[in-house]
Design a protein around this motif. Structure first.
Motif, PDB file in Angstrom:
ATOM      1  N   MET A   1       0.803  -1.218   0.000  1.00 25.56           N
ATOM      2  CA  MET A   1       0.000   0.000   0.000  1.00 25.56           C
ATOM      3  C   MET A   1       0.837   1.269   0.000  1.00 25.56           C
ATOM      4  N   ALA A   2       2.144   1.145   0.226  1.00 24.45           N
ATOM      5  CA  ALA A   2       2.988   2.341   0.297  1.00 24.45           C
ATOM      6  C   ALA A   2       2.821   3.233  -0.921  1.00 24.45           C
TER       7      ALA A   2
ATOM      8  N   ALA B   1       8.451   8.324  -4.024  1.00 23.24           N
ATOM      9  CA  ALA B   1       9.262   8.671  -2.846  1.00 23.24           C
ATOM     10  C   ALA B   1       9.302   7.563  -1.801  1.00 23.24           C
ATOM     11  N   PRO B   2       8.187   6.901  -1.469  1.00 21.98           N
ATOM     12  CA  PRO B   2       8.278   5.813  -0.482  1.00 21.98           C
ATOM     13  C   PRO B   2       9.259   4.730  -0.880  1.00 21.98           C
TER      14      PRO B   2
ATOM     15  N   ILE C   1      14.184   1.559   0.446  1.00 18.49           N
ATOM     16  CA  ILE C   1      15.513   1.031   0.124  1.00 18.49           C
ATOM     17  C   ILE C   1      16.538   1.501   1.164  1.00 18.49           C
ATOM     18  N   LEU C   2      16.514   2.787   1.501  1.00 18.26           N
ATOM     19  CA  LEU C   2      17.477   3.327   2.449  1.00 18.26           C
ATOM     20  C   LEU C   2      17.295   2.729   3.841  1.00 18.26           C
TER      21      LEU C   2
ATOM     22  N   ALA D   1       7.868  10.194   2.467  1.00 18.86           N
ATOM     23  CA  ALA D   1       9.197   9.655   2.760  1.00 18.86           C
ATOM     24  C   ALA D   1       9.189   8.899   4.091  1.00 18.86           C
ATOM     25  N   LEU D   2       8.537   9.468   5.103  1.00 19.50           N
ATOM     26  CA  LEU D   2       8.412   8.785   6.394  1.00 19.50           C
ATOM     27  C   LEU D   2       7.643   7.479   6.256  1.00 19.50           C
ATOM     28  N   LEU D   3       6.632   7.479   5.400  1.00 19.18           N
ATOM     29  CA  LEU D   3       5.886   6.252   5.145  1.00 19.18           C
ATOM     30  C   LEU D   3       6.810   5.173   4.588  1.00 19.18           C
TER      31      LEU D   3
END
Length: 400
Positions: free
Chosen positions: A21-22, A51-52, A57-58, A104-106
């Motif tokens: 769902m991201a 972005a998610p 990955i990071l 990004a936080l997601l």
């Protein structure tokens, strides 16, 4: 080791519902979001979806050191809290930059949740049971995509911000984690490893490269299918129905994966690349019948490919899979999603006529050949243990 109940297993599988769902959940609302942020460049709108993946990955690279300091329940609850807060928090975002920061936080939250959703299955269960459970995990992932996409579409029809409320589904999994997930310290068995070690990538490269190829090939479908289907005269409703149908095929294959693995132990490794190849070849036909047939093949290939690679990796990695290969697979999966349009679209424009709407599918067929050759070249790594094996594999598998 903690005794695993059915409710614990259900809790682990519930996290698999959330990971897809991201990005996919808000896809139905993207057109409306573009209208709202009409003064922003298209690339900024595209980043809402992509972005998610970058931050998944990071964060996957930080999974091992975090797992040494946090128990699995604490880790899961931290990820789920950020998942719900950042995901649903986009409802209140009026600025595009705030929206992108929350996305990004997601992604960071999914970077914690996804390795747990598959790695704990390898931690708790012997190889004899992992094929069935990895199939169920993949099936839950597909069903999460179906449910989230449909809910987000309904909510977005009311107001674009409401599409992000679909991430409140994470609260159900959070309650289950509190009630049923043991607080294991799975990183304690891998004290010498660092956040990222090249030797881990070398050891598990067949599964990692395979997952990236699989996702690169699969994502040719969602990024191009609507264009091809429209050219064939299909309505938006029909296109949506076929796309949901593909997810349902993958869901059904995931449910049956354990049986498939037991009956086709030596040939199942080839099913994903061959299925994708047949699917995209069908798309070259152009008619509705060929599009439906191709979508069934692609759904089958995706439904069998993801759990197969997860199963092989978990068996080869043993109980340490959650802190070694599973974060790498999560990174590879989302890297494939991110790379797919950046690779396929330029190749399609370079190699084929600009008016050829089937050009991406021709590139995909070429990538399928690469995928098939990769599977054949790493068949020693992808050999399964004898049927009925119950012990965990050693932690130093062959990688050739």
């Amino acid at each position: 080791m903690t005794h695993v109940t059915k409710l614990t297993t259900a809790t682990i599988l519930s996290m698999s519902l959330l990971t897809v769902m991201a990005g996919a959940a808000i896809a139905p609302a993207l057109g409306i979001i573009r209208q709202h942020f009409c003064n922003e460049p298209d690339i900024m709108i595209q980043f809402i979806v992509s972005a998610p993946a970058l931050f998944i990955i990071l964060t996957s690279g930080l999974f091992l050191p975090l797992s040494r300091r946090m128990g699995t329940r604490t880790m899961a609850l931290t990820g789920l809290a950020v998942y719900v807060g950042a995901g649903a928090g986009c409802f209140f975002a009026a600025d595009i930059w705030v929206l992108l920061c929350l996305r990004a936080l997601l992604g960071m939250s999914v970077g914690l949740i996804m390795p747990l959703s598959t790695g704990l299955l390898a931690y708790y269960f012997p190889p004899a049971e992992q094929a069935r459970l990895m199939g169920l995990s993949a099936a839950m992932n597909q069903m999460g995509g179906v449910v989230a996409t449909m809910l987000a579409g309904v909510l977005a029809a009311v107001e674009w911000r409401m599409a992000f409320l679909v991430y409140l589904l994470g609260l159900v999994s959070a309650v289950m984690v509190v009630a049923f997930l043991p607080d294991e310290h799975i990183g304690s068995a891998n004290k010498r490893g660092r956040a990222f070690e090249p030797r881990q990538l070398l050891k598990f490269h067949p599964s990692v490269v395979g997952m990236m190829l699989l996702m690169t090939i699969f994502f040719v479908f969602p990024t191009n299918f609507a264009i091809t289907a429209s050219a064939a005269g299909l309505s938006v409703g029909t296109v949506t129905a076929i796309m949901v149908g593909l997810d349902l095929v993958a869901f059904a294959v995931g449910l049956a994966f354990g049986t498939l693995m037991s009956h086709f132990r030596h040939s199942i490794k080839y099913m994903a690349p061959v299925g994708f190849m047949l699917g995209y070849a069908c798309y070259l036909g152009g008619s509705m019948a060929w599009l439906i047939a191709g979508s069934v093949c692609i759904g089958f290939a995706n439904g069998v490919g993801v759990p197969y690679l997860n199963t092989i990796a978990s068996i080869k990695g043993g109980r340490n899979s959650a802190t070694t290969v599973m974060p790498l697979l999560a990174a590879a999966l989302y890297a494939g999603q991110f790379v797919s349009p950046l690779l396929v679209s330029p190749l399609a424009r370079t190699l084929f006529d600009s008016d050829d709407t089937a050009a991406p599918y021709k590139v995909a067929i070429g990538l399928c050949i690469v995928f098939l050759l990769q599977v054949a070249a790493t068949k020693r790594y992808q050999s399964l243990p004898p049927a009925g094996t119950t012990r965990q594999a050693p932690t130093e598998p062959a990688a050739g």
